[in-house]
Write a protein that holds these residues in place. Structure first.
Motif, mmCIF file in Angstrom:
data_model
loop_
_atom_site.group_PDB
_atom_site.id
_atom_site.type_symbol
_atom_site.label_atom_id
_atom_site.label_comp_id
_atom_site.label_asym_id
_atom_site.label_seq_id
_atom_site.Cartn_x
_atom_site.Cartn_y
_atom_site.Cartn_z
ATOM 1 N N TYR A 35 35.126 40.589 44.404
ATOM 2 C CA TYR A 35 36.113 39.502 43.925
ATOM 3 C C TYR A 35 36.975 38.544 44.773
ATOM 4 C CZ TYR A 35 39.718 43.160 44.651
ATOM 5 O OH TYR A 35 40.584 44.279 45.294
ATOM 6 N N SER A 36 37.134 37.528 44.303
ATOM 7 C CA SER A 36 37.605 36.629 45.411
ATOM 8 C C SER A 36 39.227 36.408 45.116
ATOM 9 C CB SER A 36 37.452 35.150 45.086
ATOM 10 O OG SER A 36 37.618 34.825 43.653
ATOM 11 N N THR A 37 40.053 37.080 44.433
ATOM 12 C CA THR A 37 41.581 37.161 44.353
ATOM 13 C C THR A 37 42.214 38.140 45.520
ATOM 14 O OG1 THR A 37 41.934 38.985 42.591
ATOM 15 C CG2 THR A 37 41.004 36.555 41.956
ATOM 16 N N THR A 38 43.533 38.075 45.432
ATOM 17 C CA THR A 38 44.151 39.063 46.197
ATOM 18 C C THR A 38 44.864 40.004 45.123
ATOM 19 O OG1 THR A 38 46.044 37.495 46.202
ATOM 20 C CG2 THR A 38 44.872 37.366 48.165
ATOM 21 N N SER A 39 44.228 40.364 44.149
ATOM 22 C CA SER A 39 44.635 41.266 43.413
ATOM 23 C C SER A 39 44.436 42.703 43.781
ATOM 24 C CB SER A 39 44.019 41.301 41.950
ATOM 25 O OG SER A 39 44.441 42.257 41.146
ATOM 26 N N ASP A 40 45.696 43.501 43.559
ATOM 27 C CA ASP A 40 45.361 44.945 43.855
ATOM 28 C C ASP A 40 44.826 45.910 42.825
ATOM 29 O OD1 ASP A 40 49.195 45.626 44.279
ATOM 30 O OD2 ASP A 40 47.695 44.725 42.963
ATOM 31 N N ARG A 41 44.630 45.205 41.613
ATOM 32 C CA ARG A 41 44.192 45.852 40.323
ATOM 33 C C ARG A 41 42.975 45.547 39.969
ATOM 34 N NH1 ARG A 41 49.494 44.168 39.657
ATOM 35 N NH2 ARG A 41 48.744 42.196 38.852
ATOM 36 N N LEU A 42 42.176 46.582 39.487
ATOM 37 C CA LEU A 42 40.797 46.363 39.178
ATOM 38 C C LEU A 42 40.435 47.271 38.081
ATOM 39 C CD1 LEU A 42 37.839 45.045 40.893
ATOM 40 C CD2 LEU A 42 37.496 47.182 39.880
ATOM 41 N N TYR A 43 39.803 46.728 36.998
ATOM 42 C CA TYR A 43 39.452 47.479 35.794
ATOM 43 C C TYR A 43 37.913 47.694 35.542
ATOM 44 C CZ TYR A 43 44.214 45.248 34.958
ATOM 45 O OH TYR A 43 45.359 44.867 35.168
ATOM 46 N N TRP A 44 37.760 48.692 34.991
ATOM 47 C CA TRP A 44 36.238 48.937 34.746
ATOM 48 C C TRP A 44 36.125 49.170 33.425
ATOM 49 C CZ3 TRP A 44 31.920 48.108 37.575
ATOM 50 C CH2 TRP A 44 31.919 48.151 38.951
ATOM 51 N N TYR A 45 35.057 48.725 32.546
ATOM 52 C CA TYR A 45 34.751 48.592 31.140
ATOM 53 C C TYR A 45 33.429 49.124 31.134
ATOM 54 C CZ TYR A 45 39.325 46.706 29.937
ATOM 55 O OH TYR A 45 40.612 46.343 29.655
ATOM 56 N N ARG A 46 33.198 49.627 29.732
ATOM 57 C CA ARG A 46 31.796 50.327 29.658
ATOM 58 C C ARG A 46 31.469 49.401 28.204
ATOM 59 N NH1 ARG A 46 28.539 55.874 28.613
ATOM 60 N NH2 ARG A 46 27.240 55.219 26.969
ATOM 61 N N GLN A 47 30.357 48.941 27.931
ATOM 62 C CA GLN A 47 29.873 48.366 26.488
ATOM 63 C C GLN A 47 28.684 48.686 26.086
ATOM 64 O OE1 GLN A 47 29.099 44.074 26.301
ATOM 65 N NE2 GLN A 47 30.269 44.093 24.362
ATOM 66 N N ASP A 48 28.543 49.577 25.146
ATOM 67 C CA ASP A 48 27.164 50.229 24.960
ATOM 68 C C ASP A 48 26.673 48.716 23.886
ATOM 69 O OD1 ASP A 48 28.866 53.066 24.483
ATOM 70 O OD2 ASP A 48 26.878 52.949 25.498
ATOM 71 N N PRO A 49 25.223 48.807 23.681
ATOM 72 C CA PRO A 49 24.723 47.772 22.968
ATOM 73 C C PRO A 49 25.288 47.598 21.464
ATOM 74 C CG PRO A 49 23.042 49.074 23.916
ATOM 75 C CD PRO A 49 24.419 49.918 24.078
#
Lengths: 113, 116
Positions: free
Chosen positions: A25-39
């Motif tokens: 990622y290109s921001t200076t953020s120190d937070r990141l989120y992961w998501y899952r999507q089923d069809p």
């Protein structure tokens, strides 16, 4: 412009194998989120990483965050068919923690027997 | 006891029609969002409301008009539908005040809009 890049975008794995999905990622953020999507389904929150060096694990999935490298990884251990889904990483948008999320394009994971 | 709900789940309509999508959350969150997911699964923010006040309005045609009657509801009205509006629209909510330092968002089931 804020950018979130995932790779690979498509991943076909055999059951029992290990693999890693990368999120830059290109921001200076120190937070990141992961998501899952089923069809055909909604997005389900998997992990929230809140600081440099953060590591979270649930079952066969482990996520980590390196804010200096602006890189997060989602490691899959001994994949099983139930893990087949699309995985998205996301960071805070320009309004920081009070605004929208910027998503990567997603990694479509297919686990085959 | 669904956390974020949307209606309808599917919407098939003709070009030029006007339609609305409704969203409700029972999580007590103060901020709600509309995202659009295109055919390539790319998710992009459209609008965000905090306590009924519009705080994010991305570059979206003014045919799209959100409305938040209270902080638990956020509706999306679309005028003069076009073929390119076909997508899945997701509502989401989060709590961004009261000292929260992160913005974990919870998504509704999505509304699949097909414009013929």
């Amino acid at each position: 412009e804020l950018k979130v890049e995932q790779n690979p975008l498509f991943l076909s794995m055999q059951e029992g194998k290990n693999y890693t999905i990368y999120c830059n990622y290109s921001t200076t953020s120190d937070r990141l989120y992961w998501y899952r999507q089923d069809p055909g389904k909604s997005l389900e929150s998997l992990f929230v990483l809140l600081s440099n060096g953060a590591v979270k694990q649930e079952g066969r999935l482990m996520a980590s965050l390196d804010t200096k490298a602006r890189l997060s990884t989602l490691h899959i251990t001994a994949a099983v068919h139930d893990l087949s889904a699309t995985y998205f990483c996301a960071v805070d948008g320009m309004w920081g923690s009070q605004g929208n999320l910027i998503f990567g394009k997603g990694t479509k994971l297919s686990v085959k027997p | 006891d669904t956390a974020v709900s949307q209606t309808p789940k599917y919407l098939v309509t003709q070009m030029g029609n006007d339609k609305s999508i409704k969203c409700e959350q029972n999580l007590g969150h103060d901020t709600m969002y509309w995202y659009k997911q295109d055919s390539k699964k790319f998710l992009k923010i459209m609008f965000s409301y905090n306590n009924k006040e519009l705080i994010i309005n991305e570059t979206v045609p003014n045919r799209f008009s959100p409305k938040s009657p209270d902080k638990a509801h956020l509706n999306l009205h679309i005028n003069s539908l076009e073929l390119g509006d076909s997508a899945v629209y997701f509502c989401a909510s989060s709590q961004v005040t009261s000292g929260f330092s992160y913005n974990e968002q919870f998504f509704g089931p999505g509304t699949r809009l097909t414009v013929l």
